[in-house]
Scaffold this motif. Structure first.
Motif, PDB file in Angstrom:
ATOM      1  N   PRO A  74       0.835  -1.195   0.000  1.00  0.00           N
ATOM      2  CA  PRO A  74       0.000   0.000   0.000  1.00  0.00           C
ATOM      3  C   PRO A  74       0.881   1.260   0.000  1.00  0.00           C
ATOM      4  O   PRO A  74       2.055   1.216   0.374  1.00  0.00           O
ATOM      5  CB  PRO A  74      -0.801  -0.120   1.292  1.00  0.00           C
ATOM      6  CG  PRO A  74       0.053  -0.933   2.191  1.00  0.00           C
ATOM      7  CD  PRO A  74       0.840  -1.873   1.319  1.00  0.00           C
ATOM      8  N   LEU A  87      -0.016   5.019  -8.911  1.00  0.00           N
ATOM      9  CA  LEU A  87      -0.539   5.710  -7.732  1.00  0.00           C
ATOM     10  C   LEU A  87      -1.459   6.842  -8.174  1.00  0.00           C
ATOM     11  O   LEU A  87      -1.181   7.513  -9.177  1.00  0.00           O
ATOM     12  CB  LEU A  87       0.625   6.309  -6.931  1.00  0.00           C
ATOM     13  CG  LEU A  87       1.446   5.369  -6.059  1.00  0.00           C
ATOM     14  CD1 LEU A  87       2.686   6.101  -5.582  1.00  0.00           C
ATOM     15  CD2 LEU A  87       0.623   4.889  -4.863  1.00  0.00           C
ATOM     16  N   GLU A  88      -2.517   7.065  -7.389  1.00  0.00           N
ATOM     17  CA  GLU A  88      -3.378   8.239  -7.606  1.00  0.00           C
ATOM     18  C   GLU A  88      -3.193   9.169  -6.420  1.00  0.00           C
ATOM     19  O   GLU A  88      -3.320   8.733  -5.268  1.00  0.00           O
ATOM     20  CB  GLU A  88      -4.854   7.822  -7.717  1.00  0.00           C
ATOM     21  CG  GLU A  88      -5.763   8.999  -7.989  1.00  0.00           C
ATOM     22  CD  GLU A  88      -7.247   8.659  -7.813  1.00  0.00           C
ATOM     23  OE1 GLU A  88      -8.064   9.577  -7.981  1.00  0.00           O
ATOM     24  OE2 GLU A  88      -7.571   7.494  -7.478  1.00  0.00           O
ATOM     25  N   ARG A 135      -4.446  12.788  -4.667  1.00  0.00           N
ATOM     26  CA  ARG A 135      -5.476  13.832  -4.682  1.00  0.00           C
ATOM     27  C   ARG A 135      -5.263  14.759  -3.497  1.00  0.00           C
ATOM     28  O   ARG A 135      -4.707  14.371  -2.477  1.00  0.00           O
ATOM     29  CB  ARG A 135      -6.892  13.212  -4.576  1.00  0.00           C
ATOM     30  CG  ARG A 135      -7.161  12.161  -5.595  1.00  0.00           C
ATOM     31  CD  ARG A 135      -8.659  11.731  -5.569  1.00  0.00           C
ATOM     32  NE  ARG A 135      -9.176  11.433  -4.245  1.00  0.00           N
ATOM     33  CZ  ARG A 135      -9.022  10.260  -3.621  1.00  0.00           C
ATOM     34  NH1 ARG A 135      -8.351   9.290  -4.207  1.00  0.00           N
ATOM     35  NH2 ARG A 135      -9.553  10.073  -2.429  1.00  0.00           N
ATOM     36  N   ILE A 166      -4.106  12.593  -0.406  1.00  0.00           N
ATOM     37  CA  ILE A 166      -4.571  11.205  -0.351  1.00  0.00           C
ATOM     38  C   ILE A 166      -3.917  10.441  -1.496  1.00  0.00           C
ATOM     39  O   ILE A 166      -4.005  10.858  -2.660  1.00  0.00           O
ATOM     40  CB  ILE A 166      -6.099  11.108  -0.512  1.00  0.00           C
ATOM     41  CG1 ILE A 166      -6.771  11.998   0.539  1.00  0.00           C
ATOM     42  CG2 ILE A 166      -6.595   9.686  -0.381  1.00  0.00           C
ATOM     43  CD1 ILE A 166      -7.739  12.970  -0.032  1.00  0.00           C
ATOM     44  N   THR A 211      -3.595   6.602  -3.345  1.00  0.00           N
ATOM     45  CA  THR A 211      -4.376   5.362  -3.431  1.00  0.00           C
ATOM     46  C   THR A 211      -3.758   4.449  -4.479  1.00  0.00           C
ATOM     47  O   THR A 211      -3.333   4.909  -5.545  1.00  0.00           O
ATOM     48  CB  THR A 211      -5.829   5.662  -3.834  1.00  0.00           C
ATOM     49  OG1 THR A 211      -6.337   6.645  -2.940  1.00  0.00           O
ATOM     50  CG2 THR A 211      -6.703   4.436  -3.784  1.00  0.00           C
ATOM     51  N   ASN A 212      -3.675   3.113  -4.131  1.00  0.00           N
ATOM     52  CA  ASN A 212      -3.386   2.080  -5.141  1.00  0.00           C
ATOM     53  C   ASN A 212      -4.241   0.852  -4.802  1.00  0.00           C
ATOM     54  O   ASN A 212      -4.970   0.873  -3.798  1.00  0.00           O
ATOM     55  CB  ASN A 212      -1.877   1.799  -5.229  1.00  0.00           C
ATOM     56  CG  ASN A 212      -1.374   1.005  -4.028  1.00  0.00           C
ATOM     57  OD1 ASN A 212      -2.120   0.708  -3.121  1.00  0.00           O
ATOM     58  ND2 ASN A 212      -0.087   0.667  -4.037  1.00  0.00           N
ATOM     59  N   GLY A 226      -4.322  -0.279  -1.110  1.00  0.00           N
ATOM     60  CA  GLY A 226      -4.856   0.507  -0.022  1.00  0.00           C
ATOM     61  C   GLY A 226      -4.738   1.999  -0.277  1.00  0.00           C
ATOM     62  O   GLY A 226      -4.447   2.448  -1.381  1.00  0.00           O
ATOM     63  N   THR A 227      -5.013   2.780   0.784  1.00  0.00           N
ATOM     64  CA  THR A 227      -5.016   4.247   0.703  1.00  0.00           C
ATOM     65  C   THR A 227      -4.224   4.783   1.879  1.00  0.00           C
ATOM     66  O   THR A 227      -4.294   4.251   3.005  1.00  0.00           O
ATOM     67  CB  THR A 227      -6.450   4.776   0.753  1.00  0.00           C
ATOM     68  OG1 THR A 227      -7.157   4.269  -0.353  1.00  0.00           O
ATOM     69  CG2 THR A 227      -6.494   6.288   0.707  1.00  0.00           C
ATOM     70  N   SER A 228      -3.502   5.882   1.651  1.00  0.00           N
ATOM     71  CA  SER A 228      -2.776   6.555   2.733  1.00  0.00           C
ATOM     72  C   SER A 228      -3.004   8.047   2.582  1.00  0.00           C
ATOM     73  O   SER A 228      -3.215   8.541   1.466  1.00  0.00           O
ATOM     74  CB  SER A 228      -1.281   6.234   2.643  1.00  0.00           C
ATOM     75  OG  SER A 228      -0.570   7.004   3.583  1.00  0.00           O
ATOM     76  N   GLU A 229      -3.025   8.776   3.683  1.00  0.00           N
ATOM     77  CA  GLU A 229      -3.258  10.212   3.607  1.00  0.00           C
ATOM     78  C   GLU A 229      -2.487  10.912   4.721  1.00  0.00           C
ATOM     79  O   GLU A 229      -2.081  10.304   5.726  1.00  0.00           O
ATOM     80  CB  GLU A 229      -4.750  10.535   3.710  1.00  0.00           C
ATOM     81  CG  GLU A 229      -5.385  10.061   4.992  1.00  0.00           C
ATOM     82  CD  GLU A 229      -6.903  10.280   5.001  1.00  0.00           C
ATOM     83  OE1 GLU A 229      -7.397  10.703   6.054  1.00  0.00           O
ATOM     84  OE2 GLU A 229      -7.566  10.029   3.971  1.00  0.00           O
TER      85      GLU A 229
END
Length: 2023
Positions: free
Chosen positions: A624, A656-657, A659, A702, A704-705, A708-711
């Protein structure tokens, strides 16, 4: 952060939650207590919360439930909301609180968010409606008034431009021009006609712009609705006016046609303006339309007080939802046009409700929730359960089968773009539930391979669980070797088993059975060990997120297993600390990482022998993302600074995205000053060029892959100095009021606002405000409650936040305190004569002076010593008291005290009321009275200054004393009252007293009244309504109770109507039956079939009608369906079955309840025969017909049946059954043809069951094992010659037939042997042949034999010899050409040779059309005939039915189909008393046959019967009343009456009315008193008419009678005869002269008829009906015929017209057409019309002449005066008709009761049997006319000559012509002998009618209203015999049709006087002599009356003299009857 530990915590948390949920489920499985319930909102937040950052906001949410629900605030995505320090808090009582905040603290995710309130307890969760929270930070903005370009003369709309970021909160309040004039927006007094108007949307509308308007400028003033701030626009708008050179068509400015207007909360908010922005020159005309919803049609908008049009703008005030829709503005001027569309949506608040709010449903049962909602518009409907969407969008939510998880809270949400609403409901589970339990299970087992394995699991629970199986965690499905089955035991347990067929070592492993139901899961597992080598099942690829723990078990089979190890890269595990391997094959790897743990792992299983198995598992590790921390710096930034942040994601799988968000709202690149840049795949840069307050908040990156997501979040602070939102200004307050001064500022951090007060009276030095009860500061606003003088002074407001120097403002607060009375007006009362004190207290600054006024006049105690004034000084003011020693009535006045000080004055009033008892009421009057009440009025007395509490009305019966009174209490405010509950027709005394709080007045003077009678108050009783038939119901009832009559009941109104309709009742009136207890009844007729009617009855007396009875409902009897079933269709199923289907008839045509359907079916060729038809009943709409004939065409009809019977049959449909194999040939012959040949012949099968395709002949040598030979033969060949046979050897033959389906049954076997001896034999079979009439027939005779046999035929036993029609064919067949009926019979064929002979016999049946059937009359009624029909005995072909032809005498032929089975047939709907002709034809499948003889008959019914004079006539002094109900109708309903009158001494009759209805009474007015009158009444019905004449004298003026008129001496019969005989010298010459004239005319007629035999001749046709006269244009004809018009030959008047017959004759010839002309008033308004001969076949020459000239038309001009040959005619002026060929003298005979005396016949005429009293004459094709057609009842005695006319054709059509000679008989007025001509009354061949027939002969129409009778009476006292007159013909115009039900009583007779019509002589010459009328003496002696025979003998002996010849008069009531002869 330690990720594995974190995940472990979450796993533990989920386990705890699951445990709690499981516990709650266990609890919930039991029924909840009645008082426990899910959450329900008590206070739900509103849809929108807008607030200023300076004020903050609190949002309250309350809910109830048991246990008490918990309140949680969530966002729209469902995530919970927490506290944000200083910005958002959730209070302990559940409120969501937004404190005031600084502008820089604004955070979008907090302050511009959609929230919702969630309430939950253990029974469920509910969510509130969406709460749109919007905090508004005060931002600087300016507004601008824009310039408007306008063409001169048009209207201008000036707009105020408001920035978009404040447009929701700022609106135009007013417009100002440069002169300071203000125009307000919401001005209630707005004039829509003025020059200027501010529209609801804020624009300024200026009408009819002129050049002067270009010099003005306008500013708009706006107001912020949250802060209250107002400001003027920064710019001023002007009008730019252009003057076009030429015309300009309408031009649109702006995009008005896209405008979409939405209003919210219309009932409260109100107004909208629809713009039509178009300009043109000349000034255009605007029209507004609204489209009808859902269509393209439009209608003009209606303008009213609510909807106005100002120039082109449409203004709608108080808009309602119905105003929504699409509007069209059409703009036109002389140059062109344009249009604008506007869609208006008027919103109404949304609300919702779920029904039912709570329901308890058992497991598995359905549950339904219905969402009921209101509001507009409604865009979506959605449902949630326990706060989660369930994807349902319909208003009705249905759960078909409730499960455990379905219990909980359900919500329905209604939404549109602006708002939402919700409603909740709870679903509870009923019943008891048990989670699954494993009751019995398999154990671990070790076994050898080979045998089958049986594993068993038994589980229980409620509801019953389902069991599934797993092997090593993988579900087992049924296959060749694995079989899973289960069943439920008696006690409800489930038994499941797993069968493994022939177990292998590979089948070993961990087996698990899982029992699962809606309320839980239970499972059991155990190993199955199978001896064998190790085996590992295939393992699927496993993906796992980095940091998690991998747990996997190796799926091993085989036994025993010594070891299971895991390897990686051929190295046994574990190879590090994270890996753990267990002996059972389980591998655990903790905190998985990609680099170290992503690989392929191998599981190796070994046994002791060293055998091993391997299996691979691929493990993929996903990483993640991880975001690095970032920040905007330690300190807050300032406005205008630059800010940036880098978001780096060093770890995580690509792609990876990344935002960004601000306050949870997504950040978009390029908007609001943000710039986003992606530096590389793992880095994103956020940049802000210039900071402002908007950029304050929490920023989040934020990443995301798929793993999972991390922020990461960081906060940015921006400092903003204070700014005024609302700056305070000077204020002045009234003393004692609550003062409020607002001071508001914003900035960041949020400014602190404080107030200070100046020290002393001048500003400069300030000190803090002391805290007190009435002074406080709240959110910057200074509140001073109950402000006093001490609070006056200068105040300072300061706003400081540490950024900049802060803000401050100084204001002055002033307090004003004039004198004040706390009580401005009060009432004070005192009783008269008692003392009183009045007090006034004034507060205010002293000194205060107080003065007293009385009724606005200064009060001075010095002038009246009864008044005293005292003053008392108080701390707060002054108290003044006014004392009155003794009150008088004059003291009732308004006392005013006036207080004055330096600051002003005030006054207070005391209304002094001096009270006393009221005075006596007066002027008591009766306004109205009825049977039970009286309406009184009186004048109100003086009330004594105390409101009159009440009046007491006292009343008593006149004989009672005032101590026995009744009272009525009336409120004191009224002066009218009604006294009720009185008895009708009773005398009462009434008086009245008044009463107030002080006491009671004296009584008024009493009045006396008598109550009136009253309408009945009771309802009729015992009402019963019963159906009589399909269209009639009988109503029976009894009178109301006697006490409720209120008078004498005169009758009843019976009302009826269709039930369940809003139509009014139709009432009929029934007279009262006086017999006690007698039941009344009424039949309601002409009702609809099987229809429910409601019946009510009310009684009435002379006052009126009583109450209606309760509605009685009843159905008429069921009828039969009037329409057949529709869409009938049939489908062939098999060779013996057909399906028939249909659709029910329309409900309105059922006329009842359809019980069954009947299918009528039969083979089509037998359809005509009713006996062969089959019937099948069914209740459904289709059926299958079984047992049908194969390959047969069937005809079917369907009909519906009700209780009323069978309905109409459908149109026949046809279907053919499928073919099948045929039956065996019916007969077989084998005939020897020689020593090697045999001829086999056969007959076809009786039932071929299809089309025969071929025959198969089988042959076999007998007794041998030889094979059977077959030979196919074509279907048309019926014989086969078998050859090459062995001699003397027997052969067996049989035959089969084949269709397309296959081969049928075999025929019988027949044995034959070839031989040299060939005897004569016939191969053909006996048969029956059917031939059609006129077609050819052939009968076969195929013979064999050697030598060749000789063939001969016999026909009906007679040797055949060839002729034209019959001959023998070479093959022996007999051919008959053109078969006729006589050819039917037996035909035998004989074949003979020397050896033998043989014969066969055929039967020939000839099918021909039927011969004429027999028709006989069975019965007659007034409107129907019943005939019997019998077929002709000689018919051979089956008869299919009859066609019955019938016609009325002057009508068209009509037909009716009659079935062959009908013995009798009713012809209904016929005319009463009318002549009819009937004949019949038969028909079969060949065609229609010959017609029967014509049957001439008539329906029953007679002309009207005379009434008795006393019952009919009622005389007064100047009128006479005629009671027409006294007439009897003779069986045919009366149509109308003609009334004529004259004075007795006058000659002319005056027609009073020619259309008097029979049910009415009729009054003849304007008669002279004490005068004799003659009255003539003609009564008409469809059978004829009757004339009656009356003598009567009107009464004198005083009501007395006058003396009777003088009559001649009464003469006996002998005297009369003596008079005649003594005057023979006069009588004989007259008679002789008449005879000579008649004979001369006859001779001339004969000569002319011979000469004109072949011409197209003219007839003065007797058949043309009434009004026939000679053509006056040919005077020579009149002379030639010796035409002499009688002096007073009267012609009748025309009903309904104002001219008489003479006028009609003078107007021209009436269109004489032919000698068959008849006139039928029903068909043609023309007077005459041709009567065509009936369509009767002329077979056998039975009817009429086939030759001869039977027509006579006008074909050549100039031939009008020719006389047709063979035409019977009648000459005006002659008493009798003439027969040119047979002039015979007949002596008249008495005519008594319709029987005729002896009748002399003529040559060739006999009286047939069966016709007593009638003559039937048939001479060749001619018939003897009826002599009595011309007979008259001679009223003069003596001999009368009757002339018979020429014979007419004996043809049905001639009835009409003969009837023209039927005349009216004179009923002798003294009962003496009635003379009638002898002869037949019933001319049978034409069968015209018996003598009683009153119909048609005078008119040829159905109404029977001849006028020939007028003037047909001659008497000796008036003229000589020679002047005896022929009856005239009547008017051709018909009267109205006849009504029914008339009295039939006969009455006595009265002599009548001469007709008042214009005579025929007057018609031909304008003036002629009148006849003399002498008086006739009556003879009352019956013994003096002679018989006709006696009279004849006396005349022959010349014994009676002229003086004795008198009229014979009846002892009657004084009128003469005229009898029409039968038609």
């Amino acid at each position: 952060m330690n990720m594995p530990n974190e995940r472990l915590k979450w796993l533990m948390l989920f386990a705890a939650v699951a445990l709690i949920a499981g516990g709650s489920q266990t609890l919930a499985a039991n029924p909840p207590d009645a008082d426990q319930k899910g959450p329900v909102f008590l206070k739900e937040p509103t849809n929108r919360i807008d607030f200023s950052n300076s004020t903050g906001a609190e949002i309250e949410c309350k809910a109830s439930g048991n246990p008490m629900p918990e309140i949680i605030w969530i966002r729209s995505d469902g995530t919970a909301v927490g506290d944000v320090p200083g910005l958002r808090q959730i209070s302990s009582d559940g409120k969501l609180v937004f404190p005031p905040f600084r502008a820089e603290d604004y955070r979008q995710e907090v302050h511009a968010q959609v929230y919702a309130c969630l309430a939950r307890n253990q029974f469920g969760s509910i969510i509130s409606r969406d709460v749109h929270v919007r905090a508004v930070v005060s931002q600087f903005y300016i507004t601008e008034a824009e310039n408007e370009y306008v063409i001169k003369g048009n209207a201008a709309v000036v707009k105020c431009k408001i920035p978009s970021f404040v447009a929701d909160f700022v609106q135009v309040e007013a417009w100002l021009d440069e002169e300071g004039m203000e125009l307000w927006r919401n001005n209630a007094t707005t004039s829509y006609d003025g020059k200027y108007l501010v529209l609801p949307s804020g624009e300024l509308h200026i009408r009819e712009v002129g050049p002067e308007d270009g010099y003005k400028s306008y500013q708009c003033r706006t107001k912020h609705r949250l802060t209250g701030e107002t400001r003027l626009s920064a710019t001023k708008g002007r009008l730019v006016i252009t003057e076009p050179v030429g015309s300009v068509s309408p031009q649109l400015n702006g995009n008005g046609n896209q405008e979409h207007i939405t209003l919210t909360r219309v009932p409260m908010m109100g107004s909208v303006s629809l713009m039509c922005p178009a300009q043109a020159y000349p000034v255009p005309f605007f029209r507004w339309y609204k489209f009808i919803e859902g269509t393209t049609r439009k209608q003009a908008v209606v303008l009213n007080d609510r909807v106005k049009q100002v120039s082109g703008t449409l203004i709608i005030k108080d808009a309602v939802v119905d105003d929504s829709g699409k509007y069209l503005c059409v703009v036109n001027n002389s140059v062109g046009g344009e249009s604008v569309e506007t869609v208006l949506t008027v919103t109404a608040p949304l609300s919702a409700k779920i029904d039912p709010p709570t329901q308890t449903v058992d497991f598995g049962r359905p549950a339904v929730f219905t969402c009921q909602y209101t509001g507009n518009p409604i865009k979506t409907v959605s449902w949630m359960k326990d706060g989660k969407a369930i994807g349902h969008s319909e208003p009705v939510l249905r759960i078909e089968s409730v499960k455990k998880e379905d219990k909980g809270m359900y919500q329905c949400f209604i939404r549109n773009d602006q708002e939402s609403a919700e409603a909740s409901a709870e679903l509870k589970l009923g019943g008891r539930f048990d989670p699954p339990v494993i009751r019995q299970a398999f154990q671990e087992e070790t076994m050898e391979p080979g045998p089958s394995v049986f594993l068993k699991c038994v589980a229980g629970g409620n509801p019953t669980p389902e069991i599934s199986w797993e092997l090593d965690g993988k579900k087992i499905a049924n296959n060749d070797r694995y079989q899973v089955g289960q069943y439920v035991t008696v006690n409800g347990d489930v038994v499941s088993y797993l069968n493994i067929t022939s177990v292998h070592a590979n089948d070993g492993g961990l087996y698990k059975c899982i029992a699962k139901s809606k309320v839980g899961v239970a499972e059991h597992s155990a190993k199955l060990n199978v001896y064998g080598l190790p085996y590992i099942r295939q393992m699927e690829k496993k993906a796992i997120v980095a940091g998690e723990t991998l747990i996997v078990t190796c799926p091993v089979a085989g036994y025993p297993i010594d070891s299971i190890v895991w390897e990686r890269d051929n190295r046994a595990l574990p190879i590090n600390r994270k890996q753990k391997v267990f002996p059972n094959g389980t591998l655990i790897i903790e905190n998985v990482e990609r680099n170290s743990d992503q690989a392929t792992y191998t599981c190796v299983a070994k046994n002791q022998e060293g055998y091993s198995a391997r299996g691979s598992l691929e493990v993929q590790v996903m990483v993640p993302p991880q975001v690095l921390p970032f920040s905007f710096g330690e300190s807050a930034a300032d406005v205008g600074d630059i800010a940036s942040a880098n978001c780096v994601v060093p770890k995580g799988d690509l792609p990876l995205e990344i935002r960004w968000s601000l306050n949870s709202a997504p950040i978009v690149n390029g908007e609001n000053g943000f710039t986003l840049m992606r530096l590389n795949k793992r880095t994103s840069l956020l940049n802000i060029d210039s900071l402002n307050a908007f950029h304050r908040g929490v920023y989040k990156c934020i990443a995301t892959n798929p793993a999972g997501t991390s922020e990461y979040v960081a906060e940015l602070q921006v400092n903003v100095p204070p700014r005024w939102i609302l700056e305070p200004t000077d204020k002045a307050f009234a003393q004692g009021s609550d003062a409020k001064v607002e001071c508001k500022a914003d900035g960041f951090p949020k400014p602190q606002v404080t107030w200070k007060k100046a020290v002393g009276d001048t500003p400069g030095e300030y000190k803090d405000l002391k805290k007190s009860d009435n002074i406080r500061v709240e959110e910057g606003t200074l509140h001073v409650d109950n402000i006093q003088k001490t609070n006056e002074g200068y105040y300072l407001c300061e706003a400081i936040n540490g950024i900049g120097s802060g803000l401050s403002a100084v204001i002055m607060i002033s307090v004003q305190a004039p004198p004040e009375f706390t009580e401005k007006l009060r009432n004070q009362t005192a009783r008269r004569g008692e003392p009183a004190v009045l007090q006034c207290e004034a507060k205010g600054e002293k000194p205060i002076g107080i003065l007293w006024n009385m009724n606005n006049m200064r009060l001075d105690p010095k002038n009246d010593n009864r008044y005293t004034i005292r003053e008392e000084i108080l701390s707060t003011g002054v108290m003044s008291s006014l004392s009155i020693k003794r009150t008088e009535r004059s003291d009732s006045a308004l006392f005013t005290c006036v207080a004055t000080n330096a600051f002003g004055s005030d006054d207070a009033s005391i209304n002094m009321i001096v009270q006393e008892v009221p005075e006596m009421p007066y002027a008591l009057k009766v306004l109205d009275k009825s049977g039970r009440s009286v309406q009184l009025s009186w004048a109100q007395p003086y009330d004594g200054n105390s409101p009159l509490d009440r009046y007491i009305i006292e009343f008593k019966r006149s004989r009672a004393s005032w101590s026995e009174i009744d009272r009525v209490i009336v409120p004191g405010h009224t002066t009218e009252a009604q006294v009720q509950k009185l008895s009708p027709a009773t005398t009462y005394n009434i008086r009245i007293v008044a009463e107030n709080a002080i006491g009671t007045s004296q009584s008024s003077e009493a009045v006396t009244i008598i109550t009136a009678e009253e309408a009945p108050s009771g309802k009729p009783q015992n009402i019963k309504v019963e159906p009589v038939n399909q269209t009639t119901m009988r109503v029976t009832w009894k009178p109301p109770p006697r006490t409720e009559w209120n008078g004498e009941i005169l009758g009843y109104y019976v009302g009826y109507k269709l039930s369940n309709t809003n139509s009014s009742y139709v009432f009929e009136t029934i007279n009262f039956i006086t017999e006690e207890g007698k039941e009344h009844n009424l039949e309601l007729q002409n009702l609809r079939v099987y229809t429910q009617y409601s019946v009510v009855i009310q009684a009435f007396n002379k006052i009126g009608a009583g109450p209606l009875s309760e509605e009685e409902k009843q159905f008429t009897a069921e009828g039969t369906p009037s329409q057949p079933p529709s869409d009938t269709a049939c489908t062939t199923l098999t060779s013996q079955t057909i399906r028939v289907g249909w659709v029910s008839p329309p409900l309105e045509s059922a006329n009842g309840v359809i019980k069954t359907y009947k299918v009528v079916y039969a083979p089509s060729d037998e359809w005509y025969d009713e006996t062969k038809r089959h019937y099948k009943k069914t209740a459904s709409s289709d059926t299958v017909l079984h047992g049908l004939k194969k390959y047969t065409n069937y005809t079917m009809q369907v009909l519906a049946t009700t209780a009323g019977g069978d309905g109409v049959r459908s149109v026949p449909i046809h279907c053919q059954t499928e073919p099948d194999v045929p039956e065996a040939p019916t007969d077989v012959k084998a005939l020897v043809m020689g020593n090697a040949a045999i001829l086999v012949s056969w007959r076809p099968p009786a039932q071929p069951n299809g089309i025969i395709t071929q025959y198969t002949v089988y042959s076999k040598a007998e007794g041998a094992e030889t094979e059977t030979k077959t030979q196919k033969v074509p279907h048309y060949q019926m014989s086969f010659e078998a050859t090459e046979l062995e001699k003397n050897k027997p052969y067996e033959f049989w035959v089969t037939a084949s269709t397309t389906i296959g081969e049928g049954q075999q025929s019988k076997s027949i044995v034959a042997m070839p031989s040299d001896q060939v005897p004569a034999k016939i191969a053909s079979f006996d048969d029956t042949f059917t031939a059609t009439f006129k077609e050819d027939a052939k009968m076969p005779c195929l013979a064999v034999g050697a030598p060749q046999p000789e063939i001969t035929w016999k026909i009906k036993g007679v040797e055949f010899s060839a002729n034209d029609r019959m001959r023998l064919l070479p093959d022996g067949s007999l051919l008959i050409k053109s078969v006729n009926r006589q050819d039917a019979g037996d035909y035998s064929c004989h074949a003979e040779n020397s050896i033998a002979k043989d014969s066969i016999t055929h039967k020939l049946i000839v099918l021909a059309p039927p011969q004429s059937p027999h028709v006989t009359l069975s019965a007659t009624t007034t409107d129907a005939l019943t005939v019997k029909l019998k077929p002709h005995e000689g018919d051979t072909a089956p008869l299919h039915g009859y066609t019955l032809h019938y016609k009325p005498e002057f009508g068209e032929w009509e037909t009716s189909e009659v079935s062959v089975d009908s013995q009798k047939h009713n012809i209904e709907g016929l005319l009463c008393g009318s002549r009819y002709q009937v004949y019949a034809t038969g028909f079969n499948n060949i065609g229609a046959g010959e017609a029967s003889d014509i049957l001439n008959t008539r329906t029953k019914g007679q002309k009207p019967k005379l009434p008795e004079k006393p019952r009919f006539i009622e005389v007064s002094s100047n009128s006479v009343s005629l009671h027409f109900k006294a007439w009897k109708d003779g069986g045919c309903p009366m149509s109308h009456f003609v009334v004529e009158s004259k004075k007795r001494d006058q000659i002319e009759w005056n027609q009073i009315s020619n259309n008097v209805k029979p049910d009415n009474n009729y009054v003849v007015l304007d008669l002279e008193p004490a005068t004799w009158y003659n009255l003539r009444i003609t009564a008409h019905n469809s059978a004829g008419f009757t004339v009656a004449e009356y003598d009567f004298a009107t009464l004198t003026v005083t009501g007395g009678t006058i003396a009777p008129s003088r009559d001649l001496p009464e003469l006996s019969a002998e005297d009369t005869i003596r008079i005649i005989l003594s005057n023979l010298n006069l009588v004989v010459p007259v008679v002789a002269a008449l005879l000579v004239i008649i004979i001369a005319i006859i001779v001339i007629c004969i000569l002319r008829s011979k000469g004109n035999h072949h011409k197209d001749d003219v007839v003065y046709n007797q058949t043309m009906g009434p009004g026939a006269t000679l053509d006056k244009r040919r005077p020579d004809l009149r002379d030639e015929l010796g035409y002499i018009a009688p002096p007073n030959r009267k012609l009748p008047p025309v009903p309904g017209s104002n001219y008489n017959t003479c006028d009609r004759i003078k107007r021209g010839r009436g269109g004489l057409r032919s000698n068959h002309s008849t006139w039928d008033p029903r068909r043609n308004p023309n007077l005459y019309e041709e009567l065509k001969a009936p369509p009767v076949p002329m077979h056998g020459n039975h009817y009429g002449h086939a030759h001869g000239n039977v027509e006579c038309h006008y074909r050549h001009p100039g031939m009008e005066d020719e006389i047709c040959p063979y035409a019977t005619f009648h000459l005006l002026g002659f008493r009798e008709e003439m027969d040119p060929t047979k002039a015979m003298n007949f002596q008249t005979f008495p005519h008594q009761n319709g029987h005729t005396g002896p009748v002399p016949g003529h040559a060739g005429t006999m009286l047939p049997p069966g016709h007593p009293g009638h003559v039937h004459s048939r001479s060749g094709s001619q018939s003897m006319p009826r002599a009595n057609r011309y007979q008259r009842k001679n009223s003069q005695g003596g001999q009368s000559s009757i002339y018979t006319p020429a014979p007419e054709y004996d043809d049905p059509a001639n009835c009409a012509e003969e009837d023209q000679y039927r005349r009216y008989t004179r009923v002798n007025s003294q009962g003496g002998s009635l003379y009638s001509g002898p002869g037949p009354e019933y001319d049978d061949p034409a069968n015209c009618a018996p003598e009683e027939d009153q119909y048609g002969s005078q008119y040829g129409g159905p109404y029977g209203q001849p006028y020939d009778h007028y003037g047909s009476r001659g008497s000796m006292g008036r003229r000589s015999i020679g002047s005896a007159r022929n009856p005239g013909n009547g008017s051709p115009e018909p009267p109205p049709p006849p009504p029914r039900n008339h009295d039939m009583s006969n009455s006595s007779f009265n002599d009548s006087k001469e007709s008042n019509e214009i005579s025929e002589a007057e018609c031909d010459r304008d003036h002629g002599p009148r006849g003399n009328y002498g008086a006739v003496k009556r003879s009352p002696q019956p013994k003096d009356q002679r018989t006709t025979e006696e009279m004849r003998k006396l005349i022959e002996r010349n014994e009676t003299g002229p003086k004795q010849l008198q009229l014979q008069q009846a002892n009657g009531a004084g009128f003469t009857a005229y009898d029409t002869m039968a038609v």
